[in-house]
Enzyme design. Structure first.
Site, mmCIF file in Angstrom:
data_model
loop_
_atom_site.group_PDB
_atom_site.id
_atom_site.type_symbol
_atom_site.label_atom_id
_atom_site.label_comp_id
_atom_site.label_asym_id
_atom_site.label_seq_id
_atom_site.Cartn_x
_atom_site.Cartn_y
_atom_site.Cartn_z
ATOM 1 N N ASP A 206 -21.968 -22.700 15.245
ATOM 2 C CA ASP A 206 -21.737 -22.409 16.661
ATOM 3 C C ASP A 206 -21.814 -23.677 17.512
ATOM 4 O O ASP A 206 -21.090 -23.814 18.500
ATOM 5 C CB ASP A 206 -22.780 -21.396 17.163
ATOM 6 C CG ASP A 206 -22.652 -20.066 16.443
ATOM 7 O OD1 ASP A 206 -21.514 -19.690 16.104
ATOM 8 O OD2 ASP A 206 -23.683 -19.415 16.213
ATOM 9 N N THR A 250 -25.919 -20.054 11.968
ATOM 10 C CA THR A 250 -25.839 -18.686 12.491
ATOM 11 C C THR A 250 -24.396 -18.173 12.417
ATOM 12 O O THR A 250 -24.156 -17.034 12.064
ATOM 13 C CB THR A 250 -26.305 -18.632 13.969
ATOM 14 O OG1 THR A 250 -27.505 -19.378 14.109
ATOM 15 C CG2 THR A 250 -26.537 -17.212 14.406
ATOM 16 N N ARG A 313 -34.814 -29.269 12.311
ATOM 17 C CA ARG A 313 -33.421 -29.220 11.867
ATOM 18 C C ARG A 313 -33.270 -29.479 10.377
ATOM 19 O O ARG A 313 -32.409 -28.912 9.711
ATOM 20 C CB ARG A 313 -32.588 -30.247 12.647
ATOM 21 C CG ARG A 313 -31.687 -29.562 13.580
ATOM 22 C CD ARG A 313 -30.599 -30.335 14.176
ATOM 23 N NE ARG A 313 -29.935 -29.454 15.142
ATOM 24 C CZ ARG A 313 -29.015 -28.563 14.814
ATOM 25 N NH1 ARG A 313 -28.582 -28.475 13.582
ATOM 26 N NH2 ARG A 313 -28.494 -27.771 15.719
#
Ligand SMILES: Nc1ncnc2c1ncn2[C@@H]1O[C@H](COP(=O)(O)OP(=O)(O)OP(=O)(O)O)[C@@H](O)[C@H]1O
Ligand SMILES: CCCCCCCCCCCCC/C=C/[C@@H](O)[C@H](CO)NC(C)=O
Ligand SMILES: [Ca+2]
Length: 553
Positions: A206, A250, A313
């Protein structure tokens, strides 16, 4: 279904069996002649069992003449019309889309053998001519790959799963593997020669999609001298479509527009030239443009999940689960004021269970309304006349879902009935409640129960909204009072009050499609159908089949 005139009809062999093969401008069909004879006069159900197959021409990827490798060439028999499969020496292969498990597409193929080379060429040429008429298909694409998104497999996914499909469909590509964050955005905004391409493809999650969208939308506004800092401006829609090859953590934008996060399926949607318009929210702070958002704008819970997860991350997609648990346990609430302009007209409600699906009537209606309102007065004039609703309170989460936000973690999404292209966003307010109640609400993001059926949850379909966090409201009150007499007294009173109750107003961050916004006071406006994706929305599963062709009707 309207009957189309036949373009071709021949007896051809498929895997040593004789088939009647027909082509009209909509459908390629092949029927096992022996099985069809047996079943004459009876309805036939079940494509494979009955030996009948069909493919819509718009789902053919390519057709190719096959080299002379017929399984029956050693028979030495030659006849014009094949009497038996052994007569077929020349062949061509049709590559087409096959639907497999839920919303997943695969590239399948069938090879037709015939006795004459000229017949083989005629079939190849006629099918190619029909494909040539499909002008919505892209020919040249600009591809950006984020090699570090998700599980860092973007490059591998593109090389192994996507590039061969593009090449099969004769799509030429310029591929850029990004070297830093915002590389793709900056390239699109300032350098890329967009006239050369029919679309832009993003390989990543995204966040990467957001980069591409920002690059393209900003470029369009720049070229049209539209000031992005002004909230009232009507933004210029993007002419180029965007394709998403999911390779992130995601992949909610891909999942909510296609129904799966499968790279091959997405590549095939690009090849067939699907189009799905999409709303884009602009986010401003006073007179400064901050960002655009297409999926989730989340303050409180989803803002905090993102803030914690950014430090992790290196964990890849698992970072969201760890941060989710941590954020849930910390159970922080935030005070502030939400104001919004409710959507009007036949746009449904967030709880009407009318899910946005391929060809959605609500989104289609919004598209025609948009055309009409262009001719009448400007959007901002109309909006000035509307009345704003104001809600002040303590919230665990404020979520604006511009689309369902369905993703593998939440298959129905944060707002299951939100629409991709209706010009609205669903504003979900989760007020301060107990931990156990909040857990009940969160778990409903993952199951079939109605996540809005709680006394502490409100949901509104809106065109615009604003949020001001409590501490900024205090600041402005302080500013006001300080300028008059007694300012000092008022300031010290606020400080004393907060010391006493121990509830010093704290602030969260806005999660804007997976990016943290620097400001907390924001103004948001939905721009109806500003961009278009290479997608068609989530397809309904076919209910009926044509008994002869076995195509969905
Ligand atoms: N070469 C690069 N090096 C470092 N960061 C990059 C590079 N290319 C892109 N990025 C940035 O990486 C960020 C994350 O990328 P991406 O969205 O692809 O994966 P993700 O965050 O794992 O997935 P999701 O957004 O679906 O949760 C994006 O915000 C993008 O700006
Ligand atoms: C303690 C139990 C928690 C269960 C909650 C599960 C719900 C998961 C729902 C995820 C919705 C994601 C919406 C999409 C947001 C994206 O824009 C963004 C960037 O990829 N992703 C995230 C996770 O912020
Ligand atoms: Ca919407």
């Amino acid at each position: 279904m309207e009957k189309q005139p036949r373009l071709l009809c021949s007896e051809l062999c498929v895997q040593r069996r004789l088939y009647e093969v027909t082509l009209n401008c909509a459908i390629l069909a092949w029927k096992d002649i022996q099985i069809a004879k047996k079943h004459t006069g009876r309805a036939i159900y079940g494509a494979v069992k009955a030996g009948s197959h069909c493919v819509p021409v718009c789902e053919i990827i390519a057709v190719q003449e096959k080299e002379d490798d017929s399984p029956c060439k050693d028979t030495g028999k030659w006849q014009k019309v094949p009497q038996s499969p052994a007569d077929c020496q020349h062949a061509f292969t049709v590559f087409y889309i096959e639907r497999t498990r839920q919303h997943c597409w695969r590239c399948s193929n069938v090879t037709f053998h015939c006795s004459e080379h000229s017949l083989c060429l005629l079939w190849v040429q006629t099918i190619r001519e029909q494909l040539g008429l499909l002008t919505n298909r892209p020919k040249r694409l600009l591809v950006y790959i984020n090699p570090y998104g998700g599980k860092q497999r973007g490059k591998q996914i593109y090389d192994h799963k996507v590039a061969p499909i593009f090449s099969r469909a004769s799509i030429s590509t310029d591929v850029i593997v990004t070297e830093r964050a915002n590389h793709a955005r900056d390239h699109l905004k300032t350098e890329a020669d967009l006239k050369k391409y029919d679309g832009v493809v993003c390989v990543g999650g995204d966040g990467m999609f957001s980069e591409i969208m920002h690059g393209l939308v900003s470029r369009m506004q720049q070229d049209a001298s539209v000031d992005e800092n002004s909230m009232e401006e009507t933004l210029v829609p993007c002419g180029l479509r965007i394709g998403i090859i999911p390779a992130g953590s995601t992949d909610c934008i891909c999942y909510a527009t296609v129904g799966s996060n499968d790279p091959v399926t997405s590549a095939l949607h690009i090849v067939v030239g699907d189009s799905q318009p999409m709303d884009v929210c602009s986010v401003h702070n006073e007179n400064s443009f901050l960002r655009y958002s297409v999926s989730l704008l989340g303050y409180g819970f989803y803002g905090d999940v993102l803030t914690y997860s950014e430090r992790k991350r290196w964990m890849g997609p698992a970072r969201y689960d760890i941060s989710g648990v941590k954020t849930f346990l910390s159970h922080r609430y935030y005070e502030g004021t939400v104001s919004f302009l409710p959507a009007e007209g036949n746009l449904g409600t967030p709880r009407d269970k009318m899910q946005c699906r391929s060809g959605c009537s609500i989104c289609r209606q919004s598209s025609s309304d948009k055309l009409v309102s262009k001719d009448e007065d400007s959007v901002s004039d109309a909006e000035c006349r509307d009345t704003w609703t104001v809600i002040r309170g303590k919230f665990l989460a404020i979520n604006a879902a511009n689309m369902s936000c369905a993703c593998p973690r939440s298959p129905k999404g944060l707002s299951p009935s939100a629409h991709l292209a209706d010009g609205t966003t669903d504003l979900i307010l989760v007020r301060k409640c107990s931990r156990i109640d909040f857990l009940r609400h969160l778990l409903r993001h993952t199951n079939k129960d109605d996540q809005f059926d709680h006394s502490f949850v409100e949901v509104y379909r809106v065109k615009q909204f604003r949020f001001t966090p409590r501490y900024q409201e205090c600041d402005s009150e302080v500013d006001l009072r300080e300028s008059g007499a007694g300012g000092k007294r008022f300031l010290s009173q606020i400080c004393r009050e907060h010391r006493a109750c121990g509830c010093m107003p704290s602030q969260s961050n806005w999660n804007c499609d997976g990016e943290i916004l620097p400001q907390t006071a924001i103004q948001v406006r939905v721009h109806c159908q500003l961009i278009t994706l290479f997608a068609r929305g989530i397809e309904e599963q076919p209910v009926f089949e044509d008994p002869y062709t076995h195509c969905a009707i």
